[in-house]
Motif scaffolding. Structure first.
Motif, mmCIF file in Angstrom:
data_model
loop_
_atom_site.group_PDB
_atom_site.id
_atom_site.type_symbol
_atom_site.label_atom_id
_atom_site.label_comp_id
_atom_site.label_asym_id
_atom_site.label_seq_id
_atom_site.Cartn_x
_atom_site.Cartn_y
_atom_site.Cartn_z
ATOM 1 N N ILE A 38 0.843 -1.193 0.000
ATOM 2 C CA ILE A 38 0.000 0.000 0.000
ATOM 3 C C ILE A 38 0.883 1.250 0.000
ATOM 4 N N GLU A 39 1.936 1.227 0.792
ATOM 5 C CA GLU A 39 2.852 2.369 0.852
ATOM 6 C C GLU A 39 3.517 2.627 -0.495
ATOM 7 N N LEU A 40 3.728 1.570 -1.268
ATOM 8 C CA LEU A 40 4.356 1.723 -2.581
ATOM 9 C C LEU A 40 3.392 2.259 -3.631
ATOM 10 N N GLY A 41 2.074 2.137 -3.384
ATOM 11 C CA GLY A 41 1.139 2.720 -4.338
ATOM 12 C C GLY A 41 -0.079 1.893 -4.698
ATOM 13 N N ALA A 42 -0.306 0.746 -4.029
ATOM 14 C CA ALA A 42 -1.507 -0.041 -4.317
ATOM 15 C C ALA A 42 -2.765 0.725 -3.922
ATOM 16 N N ASP A 43 -3.834 0.553 -4.707
ATOM 17 C CA ASP A 43 -5.060 1.332 -4.523
ATOM 18 C C ASP A 43 -6.202 0.553 -3.874
ATOM 19 N N TYR A 44 -6.190 -0.747 -3.994
ATOM 20 C CA TYR A 44 -7.247 -1.553 -3.379
ATOM 21 C C TYR A 44 -6.739 -2.979 -3.197
ATOM 22 N N ILE A 45 -7.455 -3.736 -2.370
ATOM 23 C CA ILE A 45 -7.106 -5.122 -2.053
ATOM 24 C C ILE A 45 -8.278 -6.015 -2.430
ATOM 25 N N VAL A 46 -7.999 -7.159 -3.028
ATOM 26 C CA VAL A 46 -9.013 -8.190 -3.234
ATOM 27 C C VAL A 46 -8.514 -9.444 -2.535
ATOM 28 N N THR A 47 -9.374 -10.080 -1.765
ATOM 29 C CA THR A 47 -8.916 -11.174 -0.921
ATOM 30 C C THR A 47 -8.951 -12.530 -1.623
ATOM 31 N N GLN A 48 -8.142 -13.428 -1.100
ATOM 32 C CA GLN A 48 -8.250 -14.829 -1.429
ATOM 33 C C GLN A 48 -9.644 -15.306 -1.018
ATOM 34 N N MET A 49 -10.153 -16.338 -1.667
ATOM 35 C CA MET A 49 -11.467 -16.868 -1.284
ATOM 36 C C MET A 49 -11.458 -17.337 0.164
ATOM 37 N N PHE A 50 -12.603 -17.244 0.799
ATOM 38 C CA PHE A 50 -12.779 -17.720 2.176
ATOM 39 C C PHE A 50 -14.224 -18.164 2.327
ATOM 40 N N PHE A 51 -14.471 -19.010 3.303
ATOM 41 C CA PHE A 51 -15.817 -19.542 3.523
ATOM 42 C C PHE A 51 -16.352 -19.209 4.907
ATOM 43 N N ASP A 52 -15.550 -18.536 5.694
ATOM 44 C CA ASP A 52 -15.947 -18.096 7.032
ATOM 45 C C ASP A 52 -15.812 -16.581 7.075
ATOM 46 N N ASN A 53 -16.934 -15.876 7.106
ATOM 47 C CA ASN A 53 -16.895 -14.413 7.067
ATOM 48 C C ASN A 53 -16.119 -13.804 8.229
ATOM 49 N N GLN A 54 -16.083 -14.488 9.350
ATOM 50 C CA GLN A 54 -15.350 -13.938 10.489
ATOM 51 C C GLN A 54 -13.872 -13.765 10.147
ATOM 52 N N LYS A 55 -13.357 -14.643 9.296
ATOM 53 C CA LYS A 55 -11.964 -14.513 8.852
ATOM 54 C C LYS A 55 -11.775 -13.173 8.132
ATOM 55 N N TYR A 56 -12.732 -12.829 7.292
ATOM 56 C CA TYR A 56 -12.670 -11.557 6.570
ATOM 57 C C TYR A 56 -12.803 -10.375 7.516
ATOM 58 N N PHE A 57 -13.774 -10.438 8.428
ATOM 59 C CA PHE A 57 -13.981 -9.331 9.368
ATOM 60 C C PHE A 57 -12.722 -9.091 10.212
ATOM 61 N N ASP A 58 -12.106 -10.174 10.667
ATOM 62 C CA ASP A 58 -10.880 -10.044 11.464
ATOM 63 C C ASP A 58 -9.744 -9.460 10.624
ATOM 64 N N PHE A 59 -9.678 -9.888 9.379
ATOM 65 C CA PHE A 59 -8.640 -9.387 8.471
ATOM 66 C C PHE A 59 -8.788 -7.890 8.242
ATOM 67 N N VAL A 60 -10.003 -7.448 7.991
ATOM 68 C CA VAL A 60 -10.256 -6.014 7.794
ATOM 69 C C VAL A 60 -9.877 -5.234 9.049
ATOM 70 N N ARG A 61 -10.248 -5.762 10.211
ATOM 71 C CA ARG A 61 -9.908 -5.078 11.467
ATOM 72 C C ARG A 61 -8.391 -4.941 11.628
ATOM 73 N N LEU A 62 -7.657 -6.005 11.357
ATOM 74 C CA LEU A 62 -6.206 -5.963 11.478
ATOM 75 C C LEU A 62 -5.592 -4.969 10.497
ATOM 76 N N CYS A 63 -6.137 -4.933 9.294
ATOM 77 C CA CYS A 63 -5.646 -3.974 8.302
ATOM 78 C C CYS A 63 -5.884 -2.542 8.759
ATOM 79 N N ARG A 64 -7.079 -2.275 9.246
ATOM 80 C CA ARG A 64 -7.400 -0.912 9.688
ATOM 81 C C ARG A 64 -6.534 -0.507 10.881
#
Length: 317
Positions: free
Chosen positions: A200-226
């Protein structure tokens, strides 16, 4: 239009998808037949994967083995141009390190810019099947961060082996991959997020995630990123289950977990028709929860099969 501009202009969660280039010998009609049933959901952009060359070894008359390259799918640049011309939607070609020199990468980016393609998804890419570790092309990039730097340089008018800066610079929107269950080569999630932040620091504009089947994994990932100060859009990647064999295939290929409830439901199915129904129902519930969470887009990995994705989209969009 840039992917991020689509998000800015949207007043609801968007529908997007990823497709594979057709197999060698197939016509573009095969690809369009796959995309056609999904166009009523108005995807603003379609991702197109890149599949690098693979190697086979053939035995010669003298008994020695000869290493030969084989390519099973047509070029991503041409496929993106065909989709963009046929459907009048933006495309996002995958750009990988493996199999490319820096010069070949620059030439691909020049072609994409000429064709009016405004987006790229920058990835290191996987190792070839005959290797256990990723090996860069001689004169190529080792890491996605290096590839991002090359795209950013071209966006600033700086090309390879040129001392001057050009006015006719590119203007690519840069996407990168994120891993809610961490990249398989990362020692831990904290390190994985740190490497993502560097992109992101180098210039990426957005992130697309690897597939997942447990939404909590995504929610936790977003929280860690923020928490690490990563504030760009994070698009969840989804894939409906379609076959029982995916219970072992998907974890092996993508290093992801299958929730017990989903695995038990798939195991109980008598045939793949029943599996596909379970997969659609699970993906619908995932999608509804993610829309409520406020994701910018639901990004579906269609893997060359549109029927299940269409059923999910009908229930959501």
């Amino acid at each position: 239009m840039k992917v991020t501009d689509h998000f800015k202009n949207a007043d609801k969660t968007l529908f997007s998808l990823e497709v594979l280039p057709p197999q060698k010998g197939e016509s573009v009609k095969n690809l369009f037949d796959h995309i056609d049933p999904l166009m009523e959901f108005k995807p603003p952009f379609i991702d197109v994967t890149y599949h690098r060359e693979e190697y086979v070894y053939k035995k010669r008359e003298n008994g020695l083995l000869e290493k030969m390259t084989t390519r099973k799918r047509p070029g991503t640049v041409g496929i993106c141009a065909a989709i963009q011309n046929h459907y009048k939607v933006d495309t996002v070609p995958h750009l990988i390190c493996g199999g490319f020199t820096r010069e070949e990468t620059e030439n691909a980016l020049i072609d994409l810019h000429f064709l009016g393609i405004d987006n790229v998804l920058v990835l290191r890419g996987d190792c070839v099947k005959s290797e256990t570790r990723f090996t860069p092309e001689p004169g190529g990039h080792h890491y996605a961060t290096e590839l991002i730097e090359q795209v950013v340089n071209m966006n600033s008018g700086r090309y390879l082996d040129e001392e001057q800066t050009y006015k006719n610079s590119t203007d690519f929107c840069i996407g990168v991959a994120g891993y809610p269950e961490k990249h398989s080569e990362a020692p831990n999630m904290k390190a994985d997020i740190r490497w993502l932040k560097r992109k992101i620091e180098l210039g990426a504009d957005y992130i697309v995630t690897q597939m997942f089947f447990d939404n909590q994994k995504y929610f936790d990932f977003v929280r860690l990123c923020r928490e690490e100060g990563i504030d760009i859009p994070i698009i969840p990647g989804l894939k409906p289950f379609t076959t029982k064999s995916q219970l072992t295939l998907l974890p092996s290929m993508f290093h992801i977990d299958i929730p017990t409830e989903l695995a038990d439901a798939v195991e109980a199915c008598k045939d793949n028709k029943a599996v596909a129904q379970v997969g659609v129902e699970w993906a619908i519930q995932q999608s509804k929860e993610l829309v409520e969470f406020g994701v910018p887009s639901l990004h579906y990995y269609s893997m060359g099969k549109s029927e299940s994705v269409r059923k999910v989209a009908e229930a959501i969009f």
